[in-house]
Scaffold this motif. Structure first.
Motif: not given
Length: 382
Positions: A181-200
């Motif tokens: 697992c990469g840390w970017g994979q876990m990052l979305p759960a730390f944001f509210k729905h106002d932010v999307a994480v697009d992991n490239h």
């Protein structure tokens, strides 16, 4: 259903029994069909329940969304949608039982903290998710007592987006590699729905090869004013091959400047991230620094260019030294023979993380956002 025919918004009512007005019914046997455009994957284990005879009744007993639900045991629900950013609202709960539901998207991006509802409680949880590739939104539900009562999905392309560029320590690792697992994979759960994480982020890439192979191009096509671009490179810039090798104070800094200029040209904010440490301990219990001048070069560049810096090298050093030689085996890919189905012979990997380590590092990134007061990201942390 052909791409141009796909609807953009959905309202699904899960479980047996009557369907709520304005919703599409999904029962445990609704399997994905391209003609239908949604459904559970064919191998999924899904059960359904309708609560109609509850002693004393319960709030919302007449509400079809609260009466019935599906119990997805590691099951994935798939919806065909055009590529873009979507808002998802989950309703989860049960009149009689305590429930805990985990939600991942795609190959294993953690979208929410566990949705924990007491018996007789229904919780709504929202998140934003980026759909790329084949235009298929795939949501996987797990947990000790998971529930899906309802899902609503609608486009949200104006959502503030955090783009990630980096290597295997950041990327979304495939399900076939679980628990990698990469840390970017876990990052979305730390944001509210106002932010999307697009992991490239992509395994094996350096700041040089990422650009040469065109991996920055799709970011530049989607990034918009107000978005963020987080950059973590170094692990592979240190490698000896010409396709990836950069020198800390010349070509490495030069490559990173390309990303900074690209983000700024789109009125987005670049953020430099120092590379997370590997798990190599000295005899005195402190970590051995395998990155050397690459960390210093990033810190210097951040100061020169007035770019926000998340010093994940320093944060990971403190985190790993506190956990110690044995404790960090639960952060890195140290797994026993037979412990995980994909690694029957076991693994001893001092560079890559399993979910616990990736989640703890993502928490460090979130904490750094708070400390740096990166607005508006800080406002949207959970």
């Amino acid at each position: 259903m052909a791409l141009y025919e796909r609807p953009l918004s959905f309202k699904f009512d899960f479980g047996p029994g009557p369907c709520a007005e304005g919703y599409v019914k999904v029962d445990p046997g609704t399997r994905y069909d391209p003609q239908l455009g949604y459904g559970f994957e064919t191998h999924a284990r899904v059960y359904g329940k309708q609560r109609t005879d509850v002693p004393g009744g319960y709030p919302g007993a007449a509400d079809p969304l609260k009466q019935s639900f599906c119990i997805p045991l590691g099951a994935s629900f798939v919806v065909d949608v055009p590529g873009g950013t979507y808002r998802v609202k989950l309703l989860a709960g049960d009149a009689l039982a305590e429930t805990v539901t985990n939600v991942k998207a795609g190959e294993g991006r953690q979208m929410l903290p566990p949705v924990h509802a007491a018996a007789g409680q229904w919780l709504e949880a929202m998140f934003s998710v980026v759909v790329r590739g084949d235009g298929r939104l795939r949501l996987t539900f797990t947990g000790p007592a998971p529930r899906i009562n309802a899902l609503e999905i609608w486009p949200a392309n104006g959502t503030l987006t955090v783009f990630l560029a980096g290597d295997s320590t950041v990327t979304d690792q495939p399900e076939s590699g679980y628990p990698y697992c990469g840390w970017g994979q876990m990052l979305p759960a730390f944001f509210k729905h106002d932010v999307a994480v697009d992991n490239h982020a992509r395994s094996g890439h350096s700041s040089l090869s990422f650009v040469k192979e065109g991996l920055l191009d799709p970011i530049m096509e989607r990034i918009k004013p107000g978005d963020f671009l987080f950059l973590q490179f170094g692990h592979n810039d240190e490698k000896p091959d010409a396709a990836r090798r950069t020198e800390p104070f010349s070509t490495f800094q030069g490559q990173l400047k390309l990303y900074l200029e690209a983000a700024r040209s789109k009125q987005a904010t670049p953020v430099l991230v120092t590379p997370v440490h590997r798990r190599y301990f000295k005899e005195d219990g402190t970590l051995q620094d395998t990155h050397g001048d690459y960390i210093t070069a990033i810190r210097e560049l951040a100061a020169q260019e007035a770019v926000p810096l998340i010093d994940l090298a320093e944060r990971s050093r403190r985190l790993f030294e506190q956990a110690g030689v044995e404790g960090t085996k639960d952060d890195f890919m140290w797994v026993l023979p037979g412990e995980f189905i994909h690694f029957p012979a076991g693994v001893e990997d001092n560079t890559h993380f399993q979910e616990r380590g990736a989640r703890r590092l993502a928490a460090q990134v979130a904490e750094a956002i708070r400390e740096l007061q990166l607005q508006p990201l800080q406002m949207f942390l959970r």
